[in-house]
Design an enzyme around this catalytic site. Sequence first.
Site, mmCIF file in Angstrom:
data_model
loop_
_atom_site.group_PDB
_atom_site.id
_atom_site.type_symbol
_atom_site.label_atom_id
_atom_site.label_comp_id
_atom_site.label_asym_id
_atom_site.label_seq_id
_atom_site.Cartn_x
_atom_site.Cartn_y
_atom_site.Cartn_z
ATOM 1 N N PHE A 60 33.589 22.293 -1.133
ATOM 2 C CA PHE A 60 33.322 20.924 -1.585
ATOM 3 C C PHE A 60 34.253 20.628 -2.756
ATOM 4 O O PHE A 60 34.361 21.427 -3.682
ATOM 5 C CB PHE A 60 31.855 20.815 -2.009
ATOM 6 C CG PHE A 60 31.391 19.408 -2.192
ATOM 7 C CD1 PHE A 60 30.950 18.667 -1.111
ATOM 8 C CD2 PHE A 60 31.404 18.820 -3.447
ATOM 9 C CE1 PHE A 60 30.525 17.358 -1.273
ATOM 10 C CE2 PHE A 60 30.977 17.510 -3.619
ATOM 11 C CZ PHE A 60 30.540 16.778 -2.529
ATOM 12 N N ASP A 118 27.136 28.725 -4.504
ATOM 13 C CA ASP A 118 26.769 27.311 -4.419
ATOM 14 C C ASP A 118 25.846 27.157 -3.213
ATOM 15 O O ASP A 118 26.262 27.400 -2.070
ATOM 16 C CB ASP A 118 28.031 26.450 -4.265
ATOM 17 C CG ASP A 118 27.706 24.967 -4.314
ATOM 18 O OD1 ASP A 118 26.620 24.590 -3.833
ATOM 19 O OD2 ASP A 118 28.533 24.189 -4.820
ATOM 20 N N TYR A 151 18.765 17.047 -4.079
ATOM 21 C CA TYR A 151 18.594 15.775 -3.339
ATOM 22 C C TYR A 151 18.937 15.884 -1.867
ATOM 23 O O TYR A 151 18.821 14.931 -1.131
ATOM 24 C CB TYR A 151 19.396 14.639 -3.995
ATOM 25 C CG TYR A 151 20.858 14.915 -4.263
ATOM 26 C CD1 TYR A 151 21.790 14.858 -3.235
ATOM 27 C CD2 TYR A 151 21.301 15.204 -5.546
ATOM 28 C CE1 TYR A 151 23.134 15.103 -3.487
ATOM 29 C CE2 TYR A 151 22.640 15.458 -5.806
ATOM 30 C CZ TYR A 151 23.549 15.406 -4.775
ATOM 31 O OH TYR A 151 24.875 15.648 -5.018
ATOM 32 N N LYS A 152 19.379 17.073 -1.438
ATOM 33 C CA LYS A 152 19.701 17.267 -0.020
ATOM 34 C C LYS A 152 18.438 17.765 0.703
ATOM 35 O O LYS A 152 17.470 17.029 0.792
ATOM 36 C CB LYS A 152 20.903 18.194 0.102
ATOM 37 C CG LYS A 152 22.156 17.504 -0.477
ATOM 38 C CD LYS A 152 23.371 18.390 -0.582
ATOM 39 C CE LYS A 152 24.545 17.576 -1.140
ATOM 40 N NZ LYS A 152 25.656 18.411 -1.580
ATOM 41 N N ARG A 172 29.279 14.447 11.412
ATOM 42 C CA ARG A 172 28.454 15.515 10.864
ATOM 43 C C ARG A 172 26.974 15.134 10.979
ATOM 44 O O ARG A 172 26.587 14.026 10.601
ATOM 45 C CB ARG A 172 28.833 15.720 9.397
ATOM 46 C CG ARG A 172 28.250 16.950 8.770
ATOM 47 C CD ARG A 172 28.688 17.089 7.328
ATOM 48 N NE ARG A 172 28.087 16.056 6.490
ATOM 49 C CZ ARG A 172 27.900 16.181 5.173
ATOM 50 N NH1 ARG A 172 28.295 17.269 4.544
ATOM 51 N NH2 ARG A 172 27.338 15.211 4.467
#
Length: 413
Positions: A126, A198, A223-224, A372
């Site tokens: 990321f 991560d 928040y995922k 995705r």
Amino acid sequence: MKISDDEIDRLDREDSLASVRKLFHLRDGLIYLDGNSLGPAPKATLREMERVLRSEWADHLIASWNTAGWFRLTDRLGAKIARLIGAEADEVVVCDGTTINLFKALHAALALRPERGAIVAEAGGFPTDLYITEAVRDLRPGLDVRLEGRDGTTIEALIDSDVAVVLANHVDYRSGALRDMAALTQVAREAGALIVWDLCHSAGVLPIALEACGADFAVGCTYKYLNGGPGAPAFIYAARRHHGSIRHPLRGWWGHRDPFAFEQDFQAAPGIRAFLCGTQPILSLRALAPALEIFEQLELRQVRDKSRALTELFIALVEERCTGQGLSLASPREAECRGSQVAFRHAHAHAIVQALIARDVVGDFRAPDLLRFGFSPLYLRYRDVRDAAQSLAEVLESGAWRDPAYARVAAVT
Ligand SMILES: *Cc1c(COP(=O)(O)O)cnc(C)c1O
């Protein structure tokens, strides 16, 4: 493989997580395959926030720092997350954002290996992970950044006795490729390097064993898959053996051993609170609590089993129904090597994703050519997976994605 509707009905009937779906606010007809970017709102959060705003803030004001336990929310929520990532309750705090926590974790790791000259990270990770790694390097003259994927090298091949810290994503944000945490941590340890994991795309969707693997530090989003709400604070973990020596440049009063002594000299808190900086977004922390409580009733093994079944079904259905339409699988085919998302490549990925969103099938586009789809086992049904694959087949077959309306690219994709 032909999968019948009867078979799909049976999978839904026998789904041991089926009852969890009703804990979330999900509009009728919506098939939400973007919980890997922003999880949906738990109904309990909606109820709880009304009370938090009126009672804790409006009525009780500053007293709530003590009476509602605001000051220790970072620790209490950290303890809830600890269970999900294989850590002890006091090895995790919830604070700041993932980007900021990465900055602190990398500095803390480097401070523990001052004689070493390199960081290993991923070129294809990321971007914020890469940017922060390079920013940390720029602050430390002489430090070298070695990137996996730049010359076809594997991350393992870059790790040697000059490496201070390895930063690795547990699940790749694009392909969904899942790393073997135990194996890579072992390689780092054998070279005397520290490792920062991560967990943004794995926390809450598969079992994680930080402690058992011997990991040093970890960061991740809430928040995922943890459904903490837009911009919810992140978490940071440090193995107990490092407590007492956590040092990073963002020294603030919340990370002080005794914040309310208001001393002039900084003395780091002895435990994981040394990673705190300053005042936290209390309302966002409060919104995270009911979301994490949902996980207290669940076993991550169960969540992982369903996640594998959902992604496997989606791949099978898409490949069965979309042959010859220019899609190719960009995720690992073996379920053991995949997180909870599935990506396909297509030359017109962006327009296809927009056409799906218009049909209430919400996935996302990742440049340059990925469709995705994230599969949260907490609220997705097998029939949602079937219907999403069917919508994708229809969009491709009809050429509906060619509508010029789907060519517009929004600021957030
Ligand atoms: C989502 C994500 C982030 C986000 O970082 P923020 O600071 O919350 O914006 C960072 N790293 C990875 C791997 C991610 O997936």
